[in-house]
Design a protein around this motif. Sequence first.
Motif, PDB file in Angstrom:
ATOM      1  N   PRO A 139       0.825  -1.205   0.000  1.00  0.00           N
ATOM      2  CA  PRO A 139       0.000   0.000   0.000  1.00  0.00           C
ATOM      3  C   PRO A 139       0.868   1.268   0.000  1.00  0.00           C
ATOM      4  O   PRO A 139       1.965   1.286   0.564  1.00  0.00           O
ATOM      5  CB  PRO A 139      -0.801  -0.112   1.298  1.00  0.00           C
ATOM      6  N   TRP A 140       0.332   2.308  -0.605  1.00  0.00           N
ATOM      7  CA  TRP A 140       1.069   3.565  -0.735  1.00  0.00           C
ATOM      8  C   TRP A 140       1.555   4.091   0.604  1.00  0.00           C
ATOM      9  O   TRP A 140       2.662   4.602   0.708  1.00  0.00           O
ATOM     10  CB  TRP A 140       0.204   4.621  -1.399  1.00  0.00           C
ATOM     11  N   ASP A 141       0.717   4.008   1.635  1.00  0.00           N
ATOM     12  CA  ASP A 141       1.110   4.565   2.931  1.00  0.00           C
ATOM     13  C   ASP A 141       2.259   3.784   3.567  1.00  0.00           C
ATOM     14  O   ASP A 141       3.030   4.336   4.335  1.00  0.00           O
ATOM     15  CB  ASP A 141      -0.088   4.645   3.883  1.00  0.00           C
ATOM     16  N   VAL A 142       2.402   2.512   3.232  1.00  0.00           N
ATOM     17  CA  VAL A 142       3.509   1.720   3.781  1.00  0.00           C
ATOM     18  C   VAL A 142       4.825   2.138   3.123  1.00  0.00           C
ATOM     19  O   VAL A 142       5.882   2.133   3.761  1.00  0.00           O
ATOM     20  CB  VAL A 142       3.249   0.207   3.617  1.00  0.00           C
ATOM     21  N   PHE A 143       4.769   2.554   1.852  1.00  0.00           N
ATOM     22  CA  PHE A 143       5.974   3.028   1.169  1.00  0.00           C
ATOM     23  C   PHE A 143       6.630   4.181   1.927  1.00  0.00           C
ATOM     24  O   PHE A 143       7.838   4.348   1.878  1.00  0.00           O
ATOM     25  CB  PHE A 143       5.650   3.516  -0.252  1.00  0.00           C
ATOM     26  N   THR A 144       5.853   4.998   2.602  1.00  0.00           N
ATOM     27  CA  THR A 144       6.399   6.184   3.266  1.00  0.00           C
ATOM     28  C   THR A 144       6.752   5.945   4.732  1.00  0.00           C
ATOM     29  O   THR A 144       7.294   6.832   5.374  1.00  0.00           O
ATOM     30  CB  THR A 144       5.396   7.350   3.176  1.00  0.00           C
TER      31      THR A 144
END
Length: 113
Positions: free
Chosen positions: A79-84
């Motif tokens: 998920p996108w939020d895990v990338f950050t």
Amino acid sequence: MTAFGSNEPVLCLTGQVPTAYLGKGRGHLHEMPDQLATLRTFVKWAERIEYPDDAPAKVSRAFQEMLSGRRGPVSLEMPWDVFTQRAQVAGSKPFDPFPARSPIRTVSRQRQR
């Protein structure tokens, strides 16, 4: 599909909608119903990285799956939020390939008699 048909070990790294939107069906940008299940229909193995500290072991497992037995493509989504997100993670050593399966030996009916 070409990698699957050609027995080529390919690792597909793909994004996913933010964790809060998973499975909600709210039409988030690029959202598709159960992307992970869809991926699993045309690769040998697919998994999701849900936390940064999951990444080393899941990448090692992806290579293990991709290179064991009949080689083929695998996929990891995140998920996108895990990338950050940031976290202290230890490296992971490569996992050994799974043992080869024994060939199935069949005996014809004529030979059994």
